[in-house]
Design a protein around this motif. Structure first.
Motif, short mmCIF file in Angstrom:
data_model
loop_
_atom_site.label_atom_id
_atom_site.label_comp_id
_atom_site.label_asym_id
_atom_site.label_seq_id
_atom_site.Cartn_x
_atom_site.Cartn_y
_atom_site.Cartn_z
N LEU A 243 -23.28 -50.59 20.31
CA LEU A 243 -22.52 -49.61 21.09
C LEU A 243 -21.33 -49.10 20.28
O LEU A 243 -20.98 -47.92 20.33
N PHE A 244 -20.70 -49.99 19.52
CA PHE A 244 -19.62 -49.59 18.61
C PHE A 244 -20.18 -48.88 17.38
O PHE A 244 -19.57 -47.95 16.86
N PHE A 245 -21.33 -49.34 16.93
CA PHE A 245 -22.00 -48.78 15.75
C PHE A 245 -22.22 -47.28 15.93
O PHE A 245 -21.88 -46.48 15.05
N ASN A 246 -22.78 -46.91 17.07
CA ASN A 246 -23.10 -45.50 17.31
C ASN A 246 -21.91 -44.72 17.86
O ASN A 246 -21.63 -43.61 17.40
N ALA A 247 -21.23 -45.27 18.84
CA ALA A 247 -20.10 -44.53 19.42
C ALA A 247 -18.97 -44.38 18.41
O ALA A 247 -18.29 -43.35 18.36
N GLY A 248 -18.75 -45.40 17.57
CA GLY A 248 -17.72 -45.30 16.55
C GLY A 248 -18.04 -44.28 15.48
O GLY A 248 -17.14 -43.75 14.82
N SER A 249 -19.32 -43.99 15.30
CA SER A 249 -19.72 -43.04 14.25
C SER A 249 -19.29 -41.62 14.56
O SER A 249 -19.37 -40.75 13.68
N ALA A 250 -18.84 -41.36 15.78
CA ALA A 250 -18.25 -40.05 16.05
C ALA A 250 -17.00 -39.86 15.21
O ALA A 250 -16.61 -38.72 14.91
N GLY A 251 -16.35 -40.97 14.82
CA GLY A 251 -15.16 -40.89 13.99
C GLY A 251 -13.90 -40.56 14.75
O GLY A 251 -12.83 -40.41 14.16
N ASN A 252 -14.00 -40.47 16.08
CA ASN A 252 -12.86 -40.12 16.90
C ASN A 252 -13.15 -40.55 18.34
O ASN A 252 -14.24 -41.05 18.63
N ALA A 253 -12.17 -40.36 19.21
CA ALA A 253 -12.34 -40.78 20.60
C ALA A 253 -12.69 -39.61 21.50
O ALA A 253 -12.25 -39.52 22.64
N SER A 254 -13.51 -38.72 21.01
CA SER A 254 -13.90 -37.53 21.77
C SER A 254 -15.04 -37.85 22.73
O SER A 254 -15.60 -38.96 22.74
N ILE A 255 -15.42 -36.86 23.53
CA ILE A 255 -16.54 -37.02 24.47
C ILE A 255 -17.82 -37.40 23.72
O ILE A 255 -18.66 -38.13 24.24
N LYS A 256 -17.97 -36.92 22.50
CA LYS A 256 -19.17 -37.21 21.71
C LYS A 256 -19.38 -38.71 21.55
O LYS A 256 -20.52 -39.20 21.57
N ALA A 257 -18.30 -39.46 21.39
CA ALA A 257 -18.40 -40.91 21.23
C ALA A 257 -18.98 -41.56 22.49
O ALA A 257 -19.88 -42.40 22.41
N TRP A 258 -18.46 -41.17 23.64
CA TRP A 258 -18.93 -41.79 24.89
C TRP A 258 -20.32 -41.31 25.26
O TRP A 258 -21.11 -42.06 25.87
N TYR A 259 -20.63 -40.08 24.92
CA TYR A 259 -21.98 -39.55 25.14
C TYR A 259 -22.99 -40.37 24.35
O TYR A 259 -24.04 -40.77 24.86
N SER A 260 -22.68 -40.62 23.08
CA SER A 260 -23.61 -41.36 22.23
C SER A 260 -23.71 -42.82 22.66
O SER A 260 -24.74 -43.46 22.45
N MET A 261 -22.65 -43.35 23.28
CA MET A 261 -22.71 -44.74 23.74
C MET A 261 -23.77 -44.90 24.83
O MET A 261 -24.57 -45.84 24.81
N PHE A 262 -23.81 -43.97 25.79
CA PHE A 262 -24.81 -44.11 26.84
C PHE A 262 -26.21 -43.78 26.33
O PHE A 262 -27.19 -44.40 26.75
N SER A 263 -26.31 -42.83 25.41
CA SER A 263 -27.62 -42.54 24.81
C SER A 263 -28.19 -43.78 24.15
O SER A 263 -29.39 -44.06 24.23
N THR A 264 -27.32 -44.54 23.50
CA THR A 264 -27.74 -45.77 22.83
C THR A 264 -28.26 -46.78 23.84
O THR A 264 -29.33 -47.39 23.64
N SER A 265 -27.52 -46.99 24.92
CA SER A 265 -27.95 -47.95 25.94
C SER A 265 -29.28 -47.57 26.56
O SER A 265 -30.15 -48.41 26.79
N LEU A 266 -29.45 -46.28 26.83
CA LEU A 266 -30.67 -45.81 27.48
C LEU A 266 -31.88 -45.96 26.58
O LEU A 266 -32.95 -46.41 27.01
#
Length: 502
Positions: A243-266
């Motif tokens: 979850l950190f691996f993918n969400a952190g890869s956004a490189g920032n705390a934008s919506i993209k990070a949280w979007y990718s976190m749920f995509s990863t879980s799903l």
């Protein structure tokens, strides 16, 4: 007393004089906090892989795989400091984006200038990406399952990270890398981490040869995992760290990070269910735990290159297709008689290829735009009628496989011809187990650690009632219970028989 910050960040080198310039002013502190937390979260994947590998192996090799995870962390992080970060993420590259320079050798000038991800400084980006390097290193070592010598493994890992991992990371993630300029998308490491480690493990396994198995001289050795508990615990660590691996890869705390976190879980959830249902029908109605864990990992691998650029609904498709493809790849591995006992190639090599190809189909410009001003626009994939994107993805896949397999084979074959760098254990050492032959320590202590007290004839023991004996023996077999009752003797009875014989 307080600092008198009157300087202006330079944007290059160290970013300025930290005594006269507030280097933090050019960055959002929330972005730095998120990436720092993500780096710590990614590191937990390294021991997670160790637990997963250890549980899948036989008991006599279990500790060596835990050892390998911690060794890989140490070797890869040192290599990253020594010259790995510079070769991958220097601000200038050589060979038209093929490899970086040594401008950051030994972390020289790695401080407060904007990194390849302009939202955070070099020192933070270097730490975050160093965790990715460590994860890739331990994944690749899975190909050496139960038969590799440990000192050559350390030497090989340092060389492999330098010659194989760093160039591919430069191609893909450095803004001036040739794949990055071509337009290939690899959000969090489908090619750099998974295709790379999976095919490196494949070559390692092929050059080492299959394990010695006295039962199946001609077939492929196949053993049951010695600890399903370790497999589950390793998967838990991996899922959490991912979850950190993918969400952190956004490189920032934008919506993209949280979007990718749920995509990863799903994607992970759909992958786990898919593999488990496939095994249910193949294994006569058994809901296998290892199958569930393998599917979760396959789903995580598949979504990694795509998590920040595809719609959430596409995560379902990616998770299902990647898990099904990886499950089939396990059969191909057996058919080709490849002794990759930990399935690194099937899960990471094949899964990374599937995920990278699907990224070219499902990437969408509006998903990528959730990074706001932090991100750079993309043309998207087939959802945006950008048909060329799949071609760019295939170019990235094939170039990464070709470079990885060619260089890995050259490194290993060269090392194996140097006597003190011989790759494989001797047959008698394999029979002993890597833990005993190479480490001298064991995961499980099975020797008796106490001396039983002797039976003394002058101690009178009270004979329990037969009803109590019945409760302890249990069972429905009257004959066996009778035998068991007759075999129970107290110390006093045994001593009397000895005295009568005398």
């Amino acid at each position: 007393m307080s600092f008198n910050f009157t300087g202006t960040p330079t944007g290059h080198g160290t970013g300025g004089d930290s005594l006269t310039t507030d280097l933090n002013a050019q960055f959002e502190l929330a972005d730095m906090v998120w990436l720092g937390v993500s780096a710590a979260g990614v590191w937990i994947m390294v021991p997670g892989i160790g637990l997963l590998y250890s549980g899948l192996a036989r008991k006599k090799h279990a500790l060596s795989l835990l050892w390998a995870s911690m060794m890989a962390s140490a070797v890869c992080i040192f290599q990253w400091f020594f010259w790995g970060y510079s070769l991958a993420f220097s601000h200038h590259t050589r060979g038209h984006g093929f490899i970086g320079t040594l401008e950051f050798f030994g972390f020289r000038d790695v401080l407060g200038a904007p990194s390849a991800d302009a939202a955070v400084p070099d020192v933070l980006w270097a730490g975050f990406q160093g965790m990715f390097a460590a994860v890739t290193g331990i994944l690749m070592l899975g190909g050496a399952c139960e038969r590799a010598r440990l000192f050559p493994m350390m030497v090989f890992l340092f060389i492999w990270m330098t010659i194989v991992y760093c160039p591919i990371a430069c191609w893909t993630w450095n803004p001036t890398g040739w794949l990055a300029k071509l337009g290939a998308i690899d959000y969090a490491g489908g090619g750099v981490v998974h295709i790379n480690s999976g095919h490196g493990a494949l070559v390692y396994a092929l050059i080492l040869g299959k394990r010695n198995d006295p039962v199946t001289h001609k077939g492929m050795p196949k053993y049951k995992p010695h600890s399903i508990t370790s497999v589950v615990l390793g998967t838990v660590f991996l899922f959490y760290g991912w979850l950190f691996f993918n969400a952190g890869s956004a490189g920032n705390a934008s919506i993209k990070a949280w979007y990718s976190m749920f995509s990863t879980s799903l994607a992970a959830s759909c992958g786990g269910l898919t593999w488990m249902f496939i095994d249910y029908f193949r294994l006569k109605g058994k809901w296998t735990t290892v199958g569930l864990c393998s599917g979760i990992i396959a789903g995580l691998v598949g979504i990694t290159p795509a998590a920040g650029t595809v719609p959430i609904w596409a995560s379902v498709i990616i998770g299902i297709l990647t898990a099904a493809g990886c499950n089939f790849a396990v059969d191909i591995k057996s058919l080709l008689k490849i002794d990759d006992g930990l399935d690194c190639w099937a899960l990471h090599g094949v899964g990374g290829c599937i995920g990278s190809a699907l990224t070219g189909i499902f990437s969408a410009d509006y998903v990528n735009a959730t990074a706001g001003t932090y991100g750079a626009p993309i043309d998207g994939g087939w959802l945006n009628h950008h048909w060329k994107q799949l071609g760019y993805q295939l170019a990235a896949i094939m170039s990464s496989i070709a470079w990885c397999m060619t260089c890995t084979a050259i490194i290993l074959l060269t090392m194996d011809r140097i006597p003190f760098l011989r790759l494989r254990l001797r047959p008698e050492e394999e029979e002993q187990g890597t833990d005993e032959a190479e480490i001298g320590e064991f995961t499980y202590q099975e020797d008796t650690v106490f001396i039983p007290e002797p039976i003394r004839s002058n101690i009178t023991a009270k004979v329990p009632e037969m009803s109590a004996i019945d409760d302890k023996i249990g069972g429905d077999d009257e004959e066996s219970n009778t035998v068991n009752k007759q075999s129970i003797e107290t110390p006093s009875t045994a001593s009397k028989e000895i005295e009568n014989e005398k």
